[in-house]
Design a protein around this motif. Structure first.
Motif, PDB file in Angstrom:
ATOM      1  N   TRP A  48       1.097  -1.106   0.123  1.00 10.19           N
ATOM      2  CA  TRP A  48       0.037  -0.103  -0.208  1.00 10.19           C
ATOM      3  C   TRP A  48       0.542   1.111  -0.516  1.00 10.19           C
ATOM      4  O   TRP A  48       1.109   1.731   1.067  1.00 10.19           O
ATOM      5  CB  TRP A  48      -1.325  -0.224   0.900  1.00 10.19           C
ATOM      6  CG  TRP A  48      -2.146  -1.282   1.012  1.00 10.19           C
ATOM      7  CD1 TRP A  48      -3.050  -1.532   0.765  1.00 10.19           C
ATOM      8  CD2 TRP A  48      -1.645  -2.333   2.124  1.00 10.19           C
ATOM      9  NE1 TRP A  48      -3.368  -2.568   1.055  1.00 10.19           N
ATOM     10  CE2 TRP A  48      -2.881  -2.995   1.453  1.00 10.19           C
ATOM     11  CE3 TRP A  48      -1.013  -2.972   3.287  1.00 10.19           C
ATOM     12  CZ2 TRP A  48      -2.715  -4.199   2.429  1.00 10.19           C
ATOM     13  CZ3 TRP A  48      -0.651  -3.871   3.605  1.00 10.19           C
ATOM     14  CH2 TRP A  48      -2.214  -4.666   3.009  1.00 10.19           C
ATOM     15  N   PRO A  49       1.486   1.828  -1.009  1.00  8.35           N
ATOM     16  CA  PRO A  49       2.136   3.044  -1.129  1.00  8.35           C
ATOM     17  C   PRO A  49       1.767   4.299  -0.705  1.00  8.35           C
ATOM     18  O   PRO A  49       0.391   4.386  -0.312  1.00  8.35           O
ATOM     19  CB  PRO A  49       2.509   3.134  -2.951  1.00  8.35           C
ATOM     20  CG  PRO A  49       2.270   1.828  -3.531  1.00  8.35           C
ATOM     21  CD  PRO A  49       0.839   1.038  -2.673  1.00  8.35           C
ATOM     22  N   LEU A  50       2.811   4.433   0.198  1.00  7.30           N
ATOM     23  CA  LEU A  50       1.936   6.050   0.665  1.00  7.30           C
ATOM     24  C   LEU A  50       3.075   6.724   0.709  1.00  7.30           C
ATOM     25  O   LEU A  50       4.053   6.791   1.809  1.00  7.30           O
ATOM     26  CB  LEU A  50       2.215   5.586   2.489  1.00  7.30           C
ATOM     27  CG  LEU A  50       1.175   6.335   3.275  1.00  7.30           C
ATOM     28  CD1 LEU A  50       0.096   6.569   3.006  1.00  7.30           C
ATOM     29  CD2 LEU A  50       1.501   5.986   4.607  1.00  7.30           C
ATOM     30  N   PRO A  51       3.897   7.625  -0.373  1.00  9.55           N
ATOM     31  CA  PRO A  51       5.154   8.347  -0.354  1.00  9.55           C
ATOM     32  C   PRO A  51       4.693   9.526   0.345  1.00  9.55           C
ATOM     33  O   PRO A  51       3.520   9.980   0.488  1.00  9.55           O
ATOM     34  CB  PRO A  51       4.716   8.657  -1.803  1.00  9.55           C
ATOM     35  CG  PRO A  51       3.244   8.148  -2.137  1.00  9.55           C
ATOM     36  CD  PRO A  51       2.719   7.546  -1.797  1.00  9.55           C
ATOM     37  N   LEU A  52       6.095  10.145   0.674  1.00  4.41           N
ATOM     38  CA  LEU A  52       6.089  10.739   0.977  1.00  4.41           C
ATOM     39  C   LEU A  52       5.709  12.524   0.682  1.00  4.41           C
ATOM     40  O   LEU A  52       5.523  13.178   1.423  1.00  4.41           O
ATOM     41  CB  LEU A  52       7.624  11.404   1.487  1.00  4.41           C
ATOM     42  CG  LEU A  52       8.661  10.274   2.718  1.00  4.41           C
ATOM     43  CD1 LEU A  52       9.391  10.933   2.678  1.00  4.41           C
ATOM     44  CD2 LEU A  52       7.619  11.046   4.367  1.00  4.41           C
ATOM     45  N   ALA A  53       5.958  12.774  -0.609  1.00  2.77           N
ATOM     46  CA  ALA A  53       5.983  14.052  -1.444  1.00  2.77           C
ATOM     47  C   ALA A  53       5.629  12.683  -3.215  1.00  2.77           C
ATOM     48  O   ALA A  53       6.170  11.701  -3.295  1.00  2.77           O
ATOM     49  CB  ALA A  53       6.640  14.947  -1.492  1.00  2.77           C
ATOM     50  N   SER A  80       9.367   7.161   1.838  1.00  2.00           N
ATOM     51  CA  SER A  80       7.652   6.124   2.372  1.00  2.00           C
ATOM     52  C   SER A  80       7.398   7.098   3.993  1.00  2.00           C
ATOM     53  O   SER A  80       8.047   6.909   4.811  1.00  2.00           O
ATOM     54  CB  SER A  80       7.904   4.634   2.558  1.00  2.00           C
ATOM     55  OG  SER A  80       7.000   4.026   3.017  1.00  2.00           O
ATOM     56  N   TRP A  81       5.916   7.102   3.164  1.00  2.00           N
ATOM     57  CA  TRP A  81       5.481   7.822   5.321  1.00  2.00           C
ATOM     58  C   TRP A  81       5.518   6.162   6.622  1.00  2.00           C
ATOM     59  O   TRP A  81       5.296   6.262   7.719  1.00  2.00           O
ATOM     60  CB  TRP A  81       4.108   7.915   4.992  1.00  2.00           C
ATOM     61  CG  TRP A  81       4.058   9.126   4.938  1.00  2.00           C
ATOM     62  CD1 TRP A  81       3.952  10.191   3.650  1.00  2.00           C
ATOM     63  CD2 TRP A  81       4.229  10.747   5.284  1.00  2.00           C
ATOM     64  NE1 TRP A  81       3.877  10.752   3.750  1.00  2.00           N
ATOM     65  CE2 TRP A  81       4.737  11.935   5.078  1.00  2.00           C
ATOM     66  CE3 TRP A  81       5.005  10.592   7.234  1.00  2.00           C
ATOM     67  CZ2 TRP A  81       4.547  12.594   5.700  1.00  2.00           C
ATOM     68  CZ3 TRP A  81       5.164  11.629   7.725  1.00  2.00           C
ATOM     69  CH2 TRP A  81       5.024  13.088   7.010  1.00  2.00           C
ATOM     70  N   TRP A  82       5.356   5.247   6.143  1.00  2.00           N
ATOM     71  CA  TRP A  82       5.078   3.986   6.475  1.00  2.00           C
ATOM     72  C   TRP A  82       6.919   3.837   7.416  1.00  2.00           C
ATOM     73  O   TRP A  82       5.814   3.086   8.280  1.00  2.00           O
ATOM     74  CB  TRP A  82       5.011   2.542   5.744  1.00  2.00           C
ATOM     75  CG  TRP A  82       3.714   2.112   4.981  1.00  2.00           C
ATOM     76  CD1 TRP A  82       2.973   2.321   3.547  1.00  2.00           C
ATOM     77  CD2 TRP A  82       2.935   1.909   5.600  1.00  2.00           C
ATOM     78  NE1 TRP A  82       1.741   2.441   3.632  1.00  2.00           N
ATOM     79  CE2 TRP A  82       1.608   1.945   4.520  1.00  2.00           C
ATOM     80  CE3 TRP A  82       2.411   2.125   7.347  1.00  2.00           C
ATOM     81  CZ2 TRP A  82       0.213   2.199   4.866  1.00  2.00           C
ATOM     82  CZ3 TRP A  82       0.882   1.710   7.253  1.00  2.00           C
ATOM     83  CH2 TRP A  82      -0.348   2.133   6.216  1.00  2.00           C
ATOM     84  N   PRO A  83       7.848   3.519   6.894  1.00  2.00           N
ATOM     85  CA  PRO A  83       8.650   3.683   7.949  1.00  2.00           C
ATOM     86  C   PRO A  83       8.960   4.812   9.074  1.00  2.00           C
ATOM     87  O   PRO A  83       8.967   4.057  10.735  1.00  2.00           O
ATOM     88  CB  PRO A  83      10.051   3.802   7.070  1.00  2.00           C
ATOM     89  CG  PRO A  83       9.474   3.016   5.882  1.00  2.00           C
ATOM     90  CD  PRO A  83       8.472   3.744   5.750  1.00  2.00           C
ATOM     91  N   LEU A  84       8.326   5.341   8.858  1.00  2.00           N
ATOM     92  CA  LEU A  84       8.347   6.472   9.868  1.00  2.00           C
ATOM     93  C   LEU A  84       7.466   7.215  10.780  1.00  2.00           C
ATOM     94  O   LEU A  84       6.992   6.956  11.809  1.00  2.00           O
ATOM     95  CB  LEU A  84       7.941   8.567   8.654  1.00  2.00           C
ATOM     96  CG  LEU A  84       9.414   8.602   8.291  1.00  2.00           C
ATOM     97  CD1 LEU A  84       9.345   9.798   7.588  1.00  2.00           C
ATOM     98  CD2 LEU A  84      10.769   8.467   8.935  1.00  2.00           C
ATOM     99  N   LEU A  85       5.817   5.988  10.411  1.00  2.00           N
ATOM    100  CA  LEU A  85       5.053   6.211  11.271  1.00  2.00           C
ATOM    101  C   LEU A  85       4.689   4.894  11.745  1.00  2.00           C
ATOM    102  O   LEU A  85       4.541   4.720  12.987  1.00  2.00           O
ATOM    103  CB  LEU A  85       3.592   5.061  10.440  1.00  2.00           C
ATOM    104  CG  LEU A  85       3.396   6.463   9.328  1.00  2.00           C
ATOM    105  CD1 LEU A  85       2.414   6.210   8.665  1.00  2.00           C
ATOM    106  CD2 LEU A  85       2.273   7.701  10.257  1.00  2.00           C
ATOM    107  N   LEU A  86       5.444   3.785  11.975  1.00  2.00           N
ATOM    108  CA  LEU A  86       6.643   2.883  12.548  1.00  2.00           C
ATOM    109  C   LEU A  86       6.946   2.653  13.803  1.00  2.00           C
ATOM    110  O   LEU A  86       7.694   2.564  14.358  1.00  2.00           O
ATOM    111  CB  LEU A  86       6.887   1.234  11.957  1.00  2.00           C
ATOM    112  CG  LEU A  86       5.337   1.235  11.311  1.00  2.00           C
ATOM    113  CD1 LEU A  86       6.055  -0.784   9.651  1.00  2.00           C
ATOM    114  CD2 LEU A  86       4.757   0.135  12.343  1.00  2.00           C
ATOM    115  N   LEU A  87       8.054   4.127  13.305  1.00  2.00           N
ATOM    116  CA  LEU A  87       9.334   4.593  14.058  1.00  2.00           C
ATOM    117  C   LEU A  87       8.819   4.380  15.539  1.00  2.00           C
ATOM    118  O   LEU A  87       9.559   3.882  16.260  1.00  2.00           O
ATOM    119  CB  LEU A  87       9.765   6.021  13.964  1.00  2.00           C
ATOM    120  CG  LEU A  87      11.271   6.158  15.247  1.00  2.00           C
ATOM    121  CD1 LEU A  87      11.906   5.534  14.426  1.00  2.00           C
ATOM    122  CD2 LEU A  87      11.608   7.542  14.186  1.00  2.00           C
ATOM    123  N   PRO A  88       7.654   4.958  16.198  1.00  2.00           N
ATOM    124  CA  PRO A  88       7.411   5.142  17.475  1.00  2.00           C
ATOM    125  C   PRO A  88       7.049   3.953  18.431  1.00  2.00           C
ATOM    126  O   PRO A  88       7.675   3.677  19.144  1.00  2.00           O
ATOM    127  CB  PRO A  88       5.909   6.596  17.336  1.00  2.00           C
ATOM    128  CG  PRO A  88       6.050   7.617  16.022  1.00  2.00           C
ATOM    129  CD  PRO A  88       7.206   6.158  15.472  1.00  2.00           C
TER     130      PRO A  88
END
Length: 161
Positions: free
Chosen positions: A36-41, A116-124
């Motif tokens: 599910w691609p969730l690109p930064l920009a 990708s936003w996914w790794p950033l969303l999982l960081l917390p």
């Protein structure tokens, strides 16, 4: 007669290399991005790649500085071994966890490079697991092994930055 309970823990009780948490979180984020691609920009902002490379290099350098400082004083790097001494020099003057701060910076840099936003969303979640499964155990161990010396260090130096 039974021996009294030891007052010092034998080791931190961490049974896996902490970088596995970062690798697992990042890999999960990458797999989610593939599904599910969730690109930064839509387009790469100017300078994003250079900023990510700089952040990644700084993170890697900080983590390596922490590792080399442990090696120089000949204390355990692997967290299921006992520490020979409390390390308070080098990057440990600024943060009690330079290796984890460095790995966090490297993780963010790789997420930016992957756009990708996914790794950033999982960081917390990765950091919460790191604190619960690794850092608290390490801190408990260091308090039992080094007592007042560790408590003084803990009051003087922040956990992160």
């Amino acid at each position: 007669m039974d021996d009294p309970m030891p007052t010092t823990l034998p080791n931190p009780g961490v049974r896996f290399p902490p970088p596995f948490l970062f690798a697992g979180g990042w890999l999960t984020g990458w797999l989610l991005h593939r599904a599910w691609p969730l690109p930064l920009a839509a387009g790469a902002p100017p300078g994003l790649e250079a900023a990510a490379l700089t952040l990644g290099a700084a993170g890697l350098a900080l983590a390596m500085w922490g590792l080399l400082t442990f090696a120089r004083v000949r204390t355990a790097i692997i967290p299921h071994h006992p520490a020979r001494r409390l390390v308070v020099r080098g990057p440990y003057r600024f943060t009690r966890n330079p290796m984890y701060v460095g790995l966090t910076a490297l993780y963010v840099a790789l997420a930016l490079l992957a756009r990708s936003w996914w790794p950033l969303l999982l960081l917390p979640a990765v950091l919460a697991l790191l604190v619960a499964l690794v850092i608290r155990r390490e801190e408990r161990y260091l308090a039992s092994a080094f007592g007042a010396e560790y408590e003084a260090y803990r009051r003087r130096v922040r956990r992160w930055l």
